[in-house]
Write a protein that holds these residues in place. Structure first.
Motif, PDB file in Angstrom:
ATOM      1  N   TYR A 150      39.248 -32.274  10.882  1.00 32.81           N
ATOM      2  CA  TYR A 150      40.039 -33.152  11.744  1.00 32.81           C
ATOM      3  C   TYR A 150      39.225 -33.607  12.950  1.00 32.81           C
ATOM      4  N   VAL A 151      39.715 -34.692  13.540  1.00 34.06           N
ATOM      5  CA  VAL A 151      39.174 -35.248  14.786  1.00 34.06           C
ATOM      6  C   VAL A 151      40.289 -35.142  15.806  1.00 34.06           C
ATOM      7  N   MET A 152      40.114 -34.302  16.814  1.00 25.92           N
ATOM      8  CA  MET A 152      41.203 -33.988  17.742  1.00 25.92           C
ATOM      9  C   MET A 152      40.921 -34.542  19.142  1.00 25.92           C
ATOM     10  N   PRO A 153      41.774 -35.446  19.636  1.00 29.75           N
ATOM     11  CA  PRO A 153      41.585 -35.933  21.003  1.00 29.75           C
ATOM     12  C   PRO A 153      41.858 -34.828  22.025  1.00 29.75           C
ATOM     13  N   THR A 154      41.057 -34.796  23.055  1.00 23.95           N
ATOM     14  CA  THR A 154      41.301 -33.896  24.168  1.00 23.95           C
ATOM     15  C   THR A 154      40.836 -34.587  25.438  1.00 23.95           C
ATOM     16  N   SER A 155      41.331 -34.145  26.561  1.00 21.97           N
ATOM     17  CA  SER A 155      41.141 -34.867  27.809  1.00 21.97           C
ATOM     18  C   SER A 155      39.673 -35.034  28.163  1.00 21.97           C
ATOM     19  N   LYS A 162      38.040 -37.295  24.914  1.00 16.96           N
ATOM     20  CA  LYS A 162      36.966 -36.867  24.027  1.00 16.96           C
ATOM     21  C   LYS A 162      37.558 -36.660  22.635  1.00 16.96           C
ATOM     22  N   LEU A 163      36.746 -36.876  21.607  1.00  7.76           N
ATOM     23  CA  LEU A 163      37.179 -36.689  20.227  1.00  7.76           C
ATOM     24  C   LEU A 163      36.378 -35.540  19.638  1.00  7.76           C
ATOM     25  N   VAL A 164      37.043 -34.404  19.428  1.00 11.32           N
ATOM     26  CA  VAL A 164      36.384 -33.186  18.968  1.00 11.32           C
ATOM     27  C   VAL A 164      36.362 -33.157  17.443  1.00 11.32           C
ATOM     28  N   LEU A 165      35.203 -32.826  16.876  1.00  7.15           N
ATOM     29  CA  LEU A 165      35.015 -32.751  15.427  1.00  7.15           C
ATOM     30  C   LEU A 165      35.061 -31.291  14.988  1.00  7.15           C
ATOM     31  N   VAL A 166      36.025 -30.948  14.139  1.00  9.58           N
ATOM     32  CA  VAL A 166      36.186 -29.563  13.687  1.00  9.58           C
ATOM     33  C   VAL A 166      36.113 -29.514  12.165  1.00  9.58           C
ATOM     34  N   GLU A 167      35.380 -28.545  11.646  1.00  7.80           N
ATOM     35  CA  GLU A 167      35.133 -28.441  10.215  1.00  7.80           C
ATOM     36  C   GLU A 167      36.112 -27.482   9.535  1.00  7.80           C
ATOM     37  N   PHE A 194      56.266 -25.250  16.249  1.00  6.61           N
ATOM     38  CA  PHE A 194      56.648 -25.710  17.581  1.00  6.61           C
ATOM     39  C   PHE A 194      55.724 -26.807  18.096  1.00  6.61           C
ATOM     40  N   ALA A 195      54.418 -26.649  17.893  1.00  4.99           N
ATOM     41  CA  ALA A 195      53.447 -27.560  18.499  1.00  4.99           C
ATOM     42  C   ALA A 195      53.577 -28.965  17.936  1.00  4.99           C
ATOM     43  N   SER A 196      53.339 -29.942  18.796  1.00  5.90           N
ATOM     44  CA  SER A 196      53.330 -31.339  18.372  1.00  5.90           C
ATOM     45  C   SER A 196      52.114 -31.601  17.493  1.00  5.90           C
ATOM     46  N   PRO A 197      52.254 -32.436  16.451  1.00  2.00           N
ATOM     47  CA  PRO A 197      51.088 -32.781  15.619  1.00  2.00           C
ATOM     48  C   PRO A 197      49.955 -33.428  16.389  1.00  2.00           C
ATOM     49  N   ALA A 198      50.225 -33.933  17.586  1.00  2.00           N
ATOM     50  CA  ALA A 198      49.177 -34.570  18.375  1.00  2.00           C
ATOM     51  C   ALA A 198      48.196 -33.564  18.963  1.00  2.00           C
ATOM     52  N   PHE A 199      48.498 -32.264  18.873  1.00  2.00           N
ATOM     53  CA  PHE A 199      47.649 -31.236  19.456  1.00  2.00           C
ATOM     54  C   PHE A 199      47.258 -30.223  18.384  1.00  2.00           C
ATOM     55  N   ASP A 200      46.129 -29.535  18.629  1.00  5.38           N
ATOM     56  CA  ASP A 200      45.610 -28.651  17.592  1.00  5.38           C
ATOM     57  C   ASP A 200      46.451 -27.405  17.377  1.00  5.38           C
ATOM     58  N   GLY A 201      47.374 -27.108  18.287  1.00  8.44           N
ATOM     59  CA  GLY A 201      48.266 -25.982  18.057  1.00  8.44           C
ATOM     60  C   GLY A 201      49.078 -26.133  16.787  1.00  8.44           C
ATOM     61  N   ALA A 202      49.340 -27.377  16.364  1.00  4.69           N
ATOM     62  CA  ALA A 202      50.082 -27.603  15.124  1.00  4.69           C
ATOM     63  C   ALA A 202      49.303 -27.086  13.917  1.00  4.69           C
ATOM     64  N   VAL A 203      47.970 -27.124  13.981  1.00  2.00           N
ATOM     65  CA  VAL A 203      47.151 -26.594  12.896  1.00  2.00           C
ATOM     66  C   VAL A 203      47.323 -25.077  12.809  1.00  2.00           C
ATOM     67  N   PHE A 204      47.385 -24.414  13.958  1.00  2.00           N
ATOM     68  CA  PHE A 204      47.568 -22.959  13.969  1.00  2.00           C
ATOM     69  C   PHE A 204      48.912 -22.595  13.332  1.00  2.00           C
ATOM     70  N   VAL A 399      48.131 -28.278  32.134  1.00  7.13           N
ATOM     71  CA  VAL A 399      49.483 -28.672  32.508  1.00  7.13           C
ATOM     72  C   VAL A 399      50.362 -28.601  31.261  1.00  7.13           C
ATOM     73  N   ARG A 400      51.342 -27.725  31.292  1.00 10.11           N
ATOM     74  CA  ARG A 400      52.232 -27.511  30.149  1.00 10.11           C
ATOM     75  C   ARG A 400      51.434 -27.240  28.873  1.00 10.11           C
ATOM     76  N   GLY A 401      50.366 -26.472  29.032  1.00  9.42           N
ATOM     77  CA  GLY A 401      49.573 -26.063  27.886  1.00  9.42           C
ATOM     78  C   GLY A 401      48.551 -27.071  27.416  1.00  9.42           C
ATOM     79  N   VAL A 402      48.425 -28.220  28.086  1.00 10.77           N
ATOM     80  CA  VAL A 402      47.514 -29.278  27.659  1.00 10.77           C
ATOM     81  C   VAL A 402      46.414 -29.442  28.696  1.00 10.77           C
ATOM     82  N   ARG A 403      45.166 -29.564  28.237  1.00  9.39           N
ATOM     83  CA  ARG A 403      44.053 -29.782  29.143  1.00  9.39           C
ATOM     84  C   ARG A 403      44.119 -31.191  29.720  1.00  9.39           C
ATOM     85  N   VAL A 404      43.989 -31.289  31.040  1.00  4.83           N
ATOM     86  CA  VAL A 404      44.029 -32.578  31.717  1.00  4.83           C
ATOM     87  C   VAL A 404      42.860 -32.662  32.688  1.00  4.83           C
TER      88      VAL A 404
END
Length: 574
Positions: A150-155, A162-167, A194-204, A399-404
């Motif tokens: 996946y390619v995961m956006p992060t602040s 930033k677009l993080v590349l995870v294998e 619980f986690a939104s699909p927009a964040f990597d917590g949904a993968v966990f 902030v609320r669990g999200v990097r900003v």
């Protein structure tokens, strides 16, 4: 079912296929309306993957997912992976301009959407509900550990994330990590998504269920915290839940008979929260930057933990290295403060399209094979190897669990026409959370309120980048060398908050229409960016709540929460 018999080195798709053979009728995913078995999920996603291949999706491609949490998310992720591609998650609530920018930067081949989501111009839009399935899936590729998952956006420090590349190696390793820390995971367990699909917590969450033959339970979309979340945990019989620390604190004091494990993530976990839960369930404090496949360290809290002002984040998970080093990458003495660095299969490839930043943050590992990720987080290590998180080494916020990154919010604010200067900071609350606070200086022109600026920002950036407070100030305080003096930023006192029950009710209605919290009761709806349609909707919802005492003339004329609430109270008193 013997979980040890499942593939040891395959991808999560291989694990799901094994479960489909061994326990075909076990429920894999459930929401309020339906359930899907492992056999159904495996067959459906095989067919969807073949359909994606027929639409031109090939190994190495990136597919954007515009789906809400639930069965659509699960099917979309597995189908993309089975087609050999990687996914880029886009929230259904993102402004279109934001989503389009991410799609372009990631080189997206296709956009895979759920039901009733808007189409993005550009790459082909594939409707998950109408895509159908294609027979003959024997030629589907198998993902190798080094393939992109996946390619995961992060602040980022600018308006662009930033677009993080995870294998896949990192995703598959989560199965082993979770199995080691939660031995009761398996058939019969129910994992909350619980986690939104927009964040990597949904993968966990996804791996925690489907990697172990458990059931992934999807709550109603409106469930966020507090009593509603407690009801969901009870009604669904949830056994395992991963929640932001701020959400854990909202759960009411009561028994949760089915809950076996609760994982606190995203923000600093308070000792009082840990003490409250440690004797009721397996209570785990987790830590992991987006750059390291969700999770890097875990700590199971027990009564034997030494008294300390911080709850440890624990030891490195299986296959991962976690060290505390100085600026020269030399391990510091146990007990001293340094930067937390991470290595192992969890560490991603780097940042898409940003080789300079990748080179600075992902470095050769002087202690072994592979690379280290320099987190920028401060921590210390105890003599027995347990890590404690001590905050950021820079001004990045959680902030609320999200990097900003404050700089990203400042950039977005100054892009708004009325804003000349902006500085963004975090303010700790008594509850242990962080509020995102902006101070802005306006260009010459008509006065604009802080709430109006927040409303304008909602249409430009994702919600987690919208400040909780915006204070308009005549100038920013400066230090002697001309830099902004954050210690002297004013926190204006206000009497503009809702006090009466009626004001609070009207405020909630208006906040829902505008998309922000904290509307001042004396701010006119038109000054906040409202218009005739918003005013009409406010009238309709107020009448539904209070009767026919609110009309359009009142809203467009006096137009404040205080005036509307006063009219309602006067009418009810006669």
């Amino acid at each position: 079912m013997d979980l040890d018999a499942l593939p040891a080195r395959g991808s999560l798709c291989d694990v799901v296929a094994g479960l489909a053979r061994r326990a075909p009728d076990d429920v894999a995913v459930a929401d309020a309306a339906s359930t899907v078995t492992y056999r159904e999920l495996d067959r459906r996603t095989d067919g969807l993957a073949a359909a994606l291949r027929a639409e031109g999706v090939l190994p190495g491609h990136v597919v954007a997912l515009v789906v809400d949490r639930g069965l659509e998310y699960v099917e979309a992720v597995l189908a993309v992976w089975k087609a050999g591609a990687a996914f880029l998650p886009l929230s259904t609530s993102y402004p279109e301009t934001w989503s389009l920018a991410l799609v372009e930067r990631a080189g997206v081949t296709a956009v895979l959407g759920g039901t009733a989501v808007r189409r993005l111009p550009g790459p082909p839009h594939l409707d998950l509900a109408r895509l159908g399935t294609t027979p003959g899936t024997g030629d589907l590729p198998r993902s190798a550990p080094e393939d992109l998952a996946y390619v995961m956006p992060t602040s980022g420090t600018t308006a662009e994330p930033k677009l993080v590349l995870v294998e896949h190696a990192g995703v598959r390793n989560l199965v082993d990590v979770q199995r080691a820390h939660f031995p009761d995971l398996g058939p019969g367990a129910r994992v909350l998504q619980f986690a939104s699909p927009a964040f990597d917590g949904a993968v966990f969450d996804l791996v925690m269920a489907l990697g172990h033959g458990a059931r992934l339970d999807v709550p109603p979309r409106e469930v966020v915290a507090g009593d509603d979340l407690a009801t969901t945990l009870l009604d669904r019989g949830v056994s395992h839940a991963v929640l932001p620390a701020a959400v854990v604190r909202t759960l009411p004091e009561q028994d949760y008979p089915d809950l076996r494990a609760l994982v606190s993530v995203g923000e600093v976990c308070s000792p009082s929260t840990a003490a409250r839960w440690r004797d009721r369930v397996t209570f785990v404090n987790g830590y992991g930057p987006t750059e390291t496949a969700v999770c890097a360290t875990l700590h199971t809290v027990t009564a034997a933990d030494p008294a300390a002002p911080e709850v440890p984040i624990g030891r490195a998970v299986a296959g991962t290295t976690a060290l505390v080093v100085d600026e020269h990458l030399r391990p510091v003495v146990d007990g001293e403060v340094g930067e937390i660095v991470l290595g192992g299969p969890h560490v991603g490839r780097g940042y898409l399209g940003d080789p300079d930043l990748t080179g600075r943050r992902f470095v050769d590992n002087p202690f072994g094979a592979g690379r280290l990720y320099l987190t920028g987080d401060l921590g210390r290590r105890s003599p027995d190897g347990v890590l404690t998180f001590l905050g950021r080494g820079d001004d990045q916020l959680k902030v609320r669990g999200v990097r900003v990154e404050p700089g990203a919010v400042e950039h977005a604010l100054t892009a708004l026409p009325p804003v000349r200067e902006a500085v963004v900071s975090g303010r700790a609350t008594d509850e242990g959370t962080t509020r995102l606070v902006a101070h802005v200086v306006l260009d010459d022109g008509p006065p604009v309120t802080g709430t109006a600026i927040r409303v304008a920002l909602v249409g430009e950036v994702p919600r987690h980048l919208v400040p909780d407070e915006v204070h308009v100030v005549p100038r920013l305080p400066l230090t002697a060398n001309g830099k902004v003096d954050r210690s002297r930023l004013p926190v204006p006192a206000t009497d503009d908050v809702a006090r009466t029950t009626t004001e609070q009710a009207v405020s909630r209605i208006l906040e829902g229409l505008l998309g922000v919290d904290g509307v001042g009761v004396h701010e006119h709806i038109l000054d906040l960016g409202g218009h005739s349609l918003i005013a009409t909707q406010l009238v309709a919802r107020s009448r539904a709540a209070f009767g026919g005492v609110v009309d359009l003339k009142l809203v467009l004329g006096r137009g404040t929460v205080a005036a509307i609430a006063d009219a309602i109270d006067r009418a009810r008193a006669t």
